[in-house]
Design a protein around this motif. Structure first.
Motif, PDB file in Angstrom:
ATOM      1  N   ALA A  78       0.830  -1.204   0.000  1.00 51.19           N
ATOM      2  CA  ALA A  78       0.000   0.000   0.000  1.00 51.19           C
ATOM      3  C   ALA A  78       0.866   1.255   0.000  1.00 51.19           C
ATOM      4  N   VAL A  79       1.932   1.246   0.792  1.00 55.47           N
ATOM      5  CA  VAL A  79       2.817   2.408   0.852  1.00 55.47           C
ATOM      6  C   VAL A  79       3.513   2.634  -0.488  1.00 55.47           C
ATOM      7  N   THR A  80       4.068   1.559  -1.067  1.00 56.53           N
ATOM      8  CA  THR A  80       4.790   1.707  -2.330  1.00 56.53           C
ATOM      9  C   THR A  80       3.847   2.042  -3.484  1.00 56.53           C
ATOM     10  N   GLY A 156       8.653  -2.722   8.476  1.00 58.81           N
ATOM     11  CA  GLY A 156       8.135  -2.939   7.127  1.00 58.81           C
ATOM     12  C   GLY A 156       7.918  -1.638   6.378  1.00 58.81           C
ATOM     13  N   ILE A 157       7.388  -0.621   7.052  1.00 59.37           N
ATOM     14  CA  ILE A 157       7.151   0.675   6.405  1.00 59.37           C
ATOM     15  C   ILE A 157       8.477   1.297   5.976  1.00 59.37           C
ATOM     16  N   GLN A 158       9.482   1.228   6.842  1.00 62.67           N
ATOM     17  CA  GLN A 158      10.793   1.768   6.481  1.00 62.67           C
ATOM     18  C   GLN A 158      11.374   1.039   5.274  1.00 62.67           C
ATOM     19  N   LEU A 159      11.266  -0.297   5.268  1.00 63.84           N
ATOM     20  CA  LEU A 159      11.769  -1.066   4.132  1.00 63.84           C
ATOM     21  C   LEU A 159      11.003  -0.736   2.860  1.00 63.84           C
ATOM     22  N   ALA A 160       9.688  -0.507   2.982  1.00 63.23           N
ATOM     23  CA  ALA A 160       8.878  -0.158   1.815  1.00 63.23           C
ATOM     24  C   ALA A 160       9.302   1.195   1.252  1.00 63.23           C
ATOM     25  N   LEU A 161       9.575   2.148   2.121  1.00 59.89           N
ATOM     26  CA  LEU A 161      10.014   3.465   1.660  1.00 59.89           C
ATOM     27  C   LEU A 161      11.374   3.386   0.981  1.00 59.89           C
TER      28      LEU A 161
END
Length: 253
Positions: A78-80, A156-161
């Motif tokens: 979703a973030v990406t 996970g959010i950091q890795l996605a960013l």
């Protein structure tokens, strides 16, 4: 300013919840997958190496912790996707607090995680599992599990960013699997070679699973792990939460 940040975060949370109605299949799969794992490891694979007592009593806390480590790809995608499709750019043009998009996404994920925990607990009760620690211990165990999920979520959010593109998420989220299975979720470290058992015992997920076993009164409990089950997620949050918010803010300028 803080009020605006909370309002913006709640607006983004409602946006993510609206996606559930439009994509119920993804939600259902996310809830059913842990149940399938529980049935598979509990009745098909067998397992229980080094476990004394009822294996289901040992397995349930491990599966609950394992569930909190898995399923991050939904949030990461979703973030990406928001980044890739330019949705975030449109949000940037609005008078919105930095990080509200990420906080809203994480809040929706935590709601789904809480529902997933409830579904798996109900399934465990249906299979005959009975926690022994009382209501206070039960709520404490659920709190530890959600704290662990919150820490994993911001990793996970950091890795996605960092990944930036949806097609990169699958490669990155594979890193979650060693964390999940390189733990004591399914088997006791005492049954493993010495070096492996020591490494497994230090896995943050193993600390959470062991502490939850203590609170549930099941086999594999160790009172010495309760503090670590709090300290590890808090330490991970202290690192990855500001990293993710800072990374997102830099992308916003």
């Amino acid at each position: 300013m803080r009020t605006y940040a909370l309002t913006d975060s709640w607006t983004m949370t409602r946006r993510e919840l609206a996606h559930w109605a439009r994509q119920p299949g993804r939600l259902v799969v996310g809830l059913v997958f842990p149940v399938m794992l529980l049935l598979m490891f509990g009745y098909l694979v067998g397992g229980g190496r080094g476990v004394s007592g009822d294996y289901l009593d040992y397995l349930m806390p491990g599966m609950l912790a394992l569930t909190m480590a898995f399923g991050l790809e939904g949030t990461m995608l979703a973030v990406t996707q928001d980044l890739d499709k330019g949705v975030v750019d449109r949000f940037r043009s609005l008078p919105m607090a930095d990080g509200a998009v990420l906080v809203g996404r994480s809040a929706a994920d935590m709601l789904q995680s809480a529902v997933g925990l409830a579904v798996l607990i109900v399934m465990g009760l249906a299979l005959g599992w009975r926690p022994q620690g009382g209501p206070g211990a039960f709520l404490g165990a659920v709190g530890l599990l959600l704290l662990f999920r919150f820490a994993m979520l911001w990793i996970g959010i950091q890795l996605a960013l960092v990944a930036g593109k949806p097609e990169m998420v699958q490669a990155v989220q594979i890193l979650v699997w060693p964390v999940g299975f390189f733990s004591n979720a399914l088997a006791a470290p005492e049954s493993m070679p010495g070096w492996l058992g020591t490494a497994v015992a230090w896995n943050p997920m193993s600390r959470t699973a062991t502490a939850v076993r203590e609170l549930f009164g099941g086999p594999g409990a160790d009172p010495g792990h309760l503090w670590a089950a709090v300290a590890w997620p808090v330490a991970l949050l202290a690192v990855f939460f500001p990293l993710a918010v800072r990374k997102f803010a830099r992308m916003s300028h």
